[in-house]
Design a protein around this motif. Structure first.
Motif, PDB file in Angstrom:
ATOM      1  N   ASN A   1       1.049  -1.255  -0.320  1.00 58.30           N
ATOM      2  CA  ASN A   1       0.033  -0.098   0.235  1.00 58.30           C
ATOM      3  C   ASN A   1       0.781   1.579  -0.336  1.00 58.30           C
ATOM      4  N   PHE A   2       2.023   1.573  -0.201  1.00 59.89           N
ATOM      5  CA  PHE A   2       2.855   2.360  -0.092  1.00 59.89           C
ATOM      6  C   PHE A   2       4.399   2.141  -1.632  1.00 59.89           C
ATOM      7  N   PRO A   3       4.613   3.119  -1.358  1.00 62.60           N
ATOM      8  CA  PRO A   3       6.014   3.208  -3.176  1.00 62.60           C
ATOM      9  C   PRO A   3       7.003   2.048  -2.219  1.00 62.60           C
ATOM     10  N   SER A   4       7.392   1.336  -3.249  1.00 60.69           N
ATOM     11  CA  SER A   4       7.899   0.350  -2.629  1.00 60.69           C
ATOM     12  C   SER A   4       9.211   0.110  -3.171  1.00 60.69           C
ATOM     13  N   PRO A   5      10.329  -0.417  -2.423  1.00 61.67           N
ATOM     14  CA  PRO A   5      10.642  -0.051  -1.490  1.00 61.67           C
ATOM     15  C   PRO A   5      11.280   0.475  -0.771  1.00 61.67           C
ATOM     16  N   THR A   6      10.775   0.642   0.716  1.00 61.76           N
ATOM     17  CA  THR A   6      10.936   2.247   1.308  1.00 61.76           C
ATOM     18  C   THR A   6      12.430   2.222   2.403  1.00 61.76           C
ATOM     19  N   HIS A   7      12.725   0.906   3.007  1.00 62.42           N
ATOM     20  CA  HIS A   7      13.419   0.579   3.795  1.00 62.42           C
ATOM     21  C   HIS A   7      15.070  -0.721   3.466  1.00 62.42           C
ATOM     22  N   LEU A   8      15.652  -1.533   4.241  1.00 64.90           N
ATOM     23  CA  LEU A   8      16.052  -2.496   3.934  1.00 64.90           C
ATOM     24  C   LEU A   8      16.099  -3.002   5.650  1.00 64.90           C
ATOM     25  N   GLU A   9      16.399  -4.258   5.464  1.00 62.97           N
ATOM     26  CA  GLU A   9      16.440  -5.076   6.904  1.00 62.97           C
ATOM     27  C   GLU A   9      17.889  -6.149   7.354  1.00 62.97           C
ATOM     28  N   LEU A  10      18.608  -5.444   8.271  1.00 63.95           N
ATOM     29  CA  LEU A  10      20.016  -6.272   8.330  1.00 63.95           C
ATOM     30  C   LEU A  10      19.242  -6.913   9.348  1.00 63.95           C
ATOM     31  N   LYS A  11      19.770  -8.542   8.886  1.00 63.62           N
ATOM     32  CA  LYS A  11      19.225  -9.677   9.949  1.00 63.62           C
ATOM     33  C   LYS A  11      20.292 -10.081  10.637  1.00 63.62           C
ATOM     34  N   THR A  12      21.564  -9.724  11.003  1.00 64.12           N
ATOM     35  CA  THR A  12      22.934 -10.122  11.154  1.00 64.12           C
ATOM     36  C   THR A  12      22.493  -9.268  12.603  1.00 64.12           C
ATOM     37  N   VAL A  13      21.835  -9.144  12.701  1.00 63.08           N
ATOM     38  CA  VAL A  13      21.670  -8.163  14.112  1.00 63.08           C
ATOM     39  C   VAL A  13      20.946  -8.937  15.241  1.00 63.08           C
ATOM     40  N   ASP A  14      21.826  -8.917  16.857  1.00 60.89           N
ATOM     41  CA  ASP A  14      21.268  -9.748  17.926  1.00 60.89           C
ATOM     42  C   ASP A  14      21.365  -8.775  19.086  1.00 60.89           C
ATOM     43  N   GLY A  15      20.155  -9.091  19.882  1.00 57.46           N
ATOM     44  CA  GLY A  15      20.916  -8.725  21.198  1.00 57.46           C
ATOM     45  C   GLY A  15      21.547  -8.704  22.307  1.00 57.46           C
ATOM     46  N   ALA A  16      22.983  -9.262  21.613  1.00 53.69           N
ATOM     47  CA  ALA A  16      24.307  -8.428  21.889  1.00 53.69           C
ATOM     48  C   ALA A  16      25.244  -7.854  21.716  1.00 53.69           C
ATOM     49  N   ALA A  17      24.099  -6.864  20.992  1.00 54.57           N
ATOM     50  CA  ALA A  17      24.673  -6.262  20.126  1.00 54.57           C
ATOM     51  C   ALA A  17      25.107  -4.327  20.591  1.00 54.57           C
ATOM     52  N   ASN A  18      25.702  -3.855  21.481  1.00 49.11           N
ATOM     53  CA  ASN A  18      25.949  -2.239  21.449  1.00 49.11           C
ATOM     54  C   ASN A  18      25.220  -1.676  20.022  1.00 49.11           C
ATOM     55  N   PRO A  19      23.825  -0.835  20.055  1.00 48.90           N
ATOM     56  CA  PRO A  19      23.578  -0.017  18.842  1.00 48.90           C
ATOM     57  C   PRO A  19      23.851   1.124  18.739  1.00 48.90           C
ATOM     58  N   TYR A  20      25.043   1.369  19.246  1.00 41.68           N
ATOM     59  CA  TYR A  20      25.571   2.794  18.648  1.00 41.68           C
ATOM     60  C   TYR A  20      26.190   2.638  17.814  1.00 41.68           C
ATOM     61  N   LEU A  21      27.324   1.025  18.140  1.00 35.36           N
ATOM     62  CA  LEU A  21      28.608   0.854  17.307  1.00 35.36           C
ATOM     63  C   LEU A  21      27.627   0.097  16.287  1.00 35.36           C
ATOM     64  N   ALA A  22      26.517  -0.594  16.274  1.00 31.42           N
ATOM     65  CA  ALA A  22      25.782  -1.843  15.372  1.00 31.42           C
ATOM     66  C   ALA A  22      25.198  -0.870  14.165  1.00 31.42           C
ATOM     67  N   LEU A  23      24.315   0.435  14.394  1.00 33.30           N
ATOM     68  CA  LEU A  23      23.709   1.355  13.406  1.00 33.30           C
ATOM     69  C   LEU A  23      24.855   2.471  13.017  1.00 33.30           C
ATOM     70  N   GLY A  24      25.637   3.024  14.177  1.00 35.26           N
ATOM     71  CA  GLY A  24      27.173   3.759  13.070  1.00 35.26           C
ATOM     72  C   GLY A  24      28.000   2.833  12.114  1.00 35.26           C
ATOM     73  N   GLY A  25      28.218   1.515  12.929  1.00 34.72           N
ATOM     74  CA  GLY A  25      29.003   0.968  11.846  1.00 34.72           C
ATOM     75  C   GLY A  25      28.324   0.227  10.867  1.00 34.72           C
ATOM     76  N   ALA A  26      27.091  -0.171  10.480  1.00 34.73           N
ATOM     77  CA  ALA A  26      25.923  -0.082   9.308  1.00 34.73           C
ATOM     78  C   ALA A  26      25.790   1.129   8.661  1.00 34.73           C
ATOM     79  N   ILE A  27      25.727   2.055   8.904  1.00 41.94           N
ATOM     80  CA  ILE A  27      25.708   3.514   8.323  1.00 41.94           C
ATOM     81  C   ILE A  27      27.328   3.951   7.538  1.00 41.94           C
ATOM     82  N   ALA A  28      28.822   3.935   8.299  1.00 38.70           N
ATOM     83  CA  ALA A  28      29.606   3.526   7.761  1.00 38.70           C
ATOM     84  C   ALA A  28      29.500   2.647   6.430  1.00 38.70           C
ATOM     85  N   ALA A  29      29.366   1.703   6.524  1.00 35.61           N
ATOM     86  CA  ALA A  29      29.958   0.528   5.446  1.00 35.61           C
ATOM     87  C   ALA A  29      28.336   0.796   4.261  1.00 35.61           C
ATOM     88  N   GLY A  30      27.655   1.524   4.740  1.00 31.91           N
ATOM     89  CA  GLY A  30      26.579   1.735   3.738  1.00 31.91           C
ATOM     90  C   GLY A  30      26.943   2.601   2.848  1.00 31.91           C
TER      91      GLY A  30
END
Length: 459
Positions: free
Chosen positions: A340-369
């Motif tokens: 029902n919306f413009p598609s696609p709107t985002h990506l889902e990175l599945k190799t993330v889990d509850g052991a990850a510091n969210p600031y490091l995980a998201l910052g690292g993903a941004i650097a890679a992208g």
């Protein structure tokens, strides 16, 4: 939000705050805090609003979740003090702890940002995107178990299957309390359902700007664990608790937006992900390609526990192969389609889990992208089937790689990833790797049951 001493003082008095928790997340992904009594905080506010905070041993950033000791080779030790400064726009009352409030902290030394601070790392990556005229929006999608502790045994709080309405009824009280507490703290709750494992839950929240998304995840984890405890339950985000039951991921949803131009309001931002004919735009393709390229090293940040790799197995919908696909839940990077919306709107990175510091995980993903965007990295063809169902020869012909199967493999990949190491900066990279090596060494040879007991209350 309070922007100077007088308004903050009024805010505190109106809400009868008696303790202010100043919170940070360390390299082992423990959420830690120091609480200032209102009298001490008031004295600081009267002296200098901009210099409020609490002292912190520098070595706190080198502590492993296994034991509160400094990791060898971290570059930090018993000498050194930093100042944990409240980021006042993040202040919130704690609905589950009357009389207490929470504020996110950032680490400062000699009046300057401290390079070991995870939140400031993410802030730098957000600015790196802004320098390219881009805004990164994100949301973490955590799964967690509700458990009962019977003496020395940990058992799921129910035995219901995926999405069973009976499980909704069993946990109606605690789930409603969690949702209400999240809403009271400004998180937009979107969806809830019982997940695949017995007692496993998923409550999703709406995306927001990257820094706020990581803050939201800290709020989420604290709230879920606190409210569950008040209902006589244990909530755990440990990646793999039970051999026979599903692991818990913490999928990271990402989108790239056009930044606000001069004089533009936030409403002027535009999602750059959709391309023609329901595919990814050119910039989204390059961002996705950058994530895929750096994913082996990134996993030392996004799946950074030995326990993580018990979950990351083929045929488990956890993303064990370095591929992307439209609506492919076996791909490490899934591109969800929308009806029902413009598609696609985002990506889902599945190799993330509850052991990850969210600031490091998201910052690292941004650097890679962003590296993918800078190099216009070409995106491989999508994989529209379970890559684990292909023969080794078929995977080899299509350049489909099995991602690291252990933390030591991921650490080796990160040590050889100059882009990610440069983004982290030498101090933070050295300490993060040392903490994770210490965890790897301490958990060597542990059974899953021993790991579960050790990590249960850590994250």
């Amino acid at each position: 939000m309070p922007d100077h001493a007088a308004t903050l003082q009024a805010w505190l008095e109106e809400r009868d705050v008696r303790f202010m928790r100043v919170v940070w997340c360390d390299n082992g992904n423990m959420i830690r805090g120091k609480a200032m009594h209102i009298d001490a905080l008031t004295r600081q506010l009267h002296q200098d609003f901009t210099c409020c905070g609490v002292g912190l041993s520098a070595a706190q950033q080198a502590i492993s979740v296994v034991a509160d000791v400094v990791a060898p080779g971290s570059g930090l030790g018993p000498v050194g003090e930093v100042w944990l400064v409240p980021v006042w726009e993040t202040v919130q009352m704690l609905p589950y702890a009357p009389g207490q409030a929470r504020v996110m902290g950032e680490m400062v030394k000699d009046g300057q940002p401290w390079p070991w601070c995870g939140r400031q790392f993410l802030r730098r990556m957000v600015q790196r995107a802004a320098d390219r005229g881009l805004v990164i929006k994100a949301a973490f999608e955590p799964e967690f178990y509700l458990l009962r502790r019977d003496d020395d045994l940990i058992q799921p709080a129910d035995t219901s299957p995926f999405a069973a309405t009976l499980a909704m009824d069993i946990h109606q009280g605690v789930v409603m309390a969690i949702a209400d507490a999240l809403s009271a703290q400004g998180l937009a709750v979107e969806q809830y359902y019982p997940e695949s494992g017995p007692g496993q839950q998923e409550i999703s929240v709406r995306y927001t700007d990257a820094l706020a998304a990581a803050d939201q995840h800290i709020v989420y984890r604290e709230t879920v664990k606190a409210v569950a405890y008040q209902h006589g339950l244990v909530a755990s985000f440990v990646p793999k608790l039970f051999e026979a039951h599903a692991g818990s991921g913490c999928h990271l949803h990402l989108s790239v937006w056009q930044g606000d131009g001069p004089g533009q309001a936030p409403a002027g931002q535009r999602n750059l992900m959709p391309g023609e004919n329901g595919g990814l735009s050119a910039i989204a393709q390059s961002f996705t390609a950058g994530l895929l390229h750096h994913l082996p090293g990134l996993m030392a940040i996004t799946t950074p526990s030995p326990n993580s790799y018990r979950r990351l197995q083929p045929h488990c919908w956890s993303g064990a192969y370095r591929v992307w696909g439209m609506d492919n839940r076996e791909a490490a990077l899934r591109v969800p389609s929308n009806l029902n919306f413009p598609s696609p709107t985002h990506l889902e990175l599945k190799t993330v889990d509850g052991a990850a510091n969210p600031y490091l995980a998201l910052g690292g993903a941004i650097a890679a992208g962003l590296d993918g965007i800078a190099l216009s990295t070409p995106l491989p063809d999508p994989v529209q089937q379970d890559p684990g169902s292909l023969s080794e020869a078929e995977r080899r012909d299509r350049a489909i790689d099995l991602l690291p199967q252990s933390l030591d493999e991921a650490i080796a990949a990160l040590e050889n990833d100059a882009i990610l190491l440069d983004a982290l900066g030498k101090p933070l990279a050295q300490t993060h790797l040392a903490v994770r090596r210490a965890e790897l060494a301490a958990m060597q040879g542990m059974t899953l049951e021993a790991e579960s007991k050790l990590l249960l209350d850590r994250y």
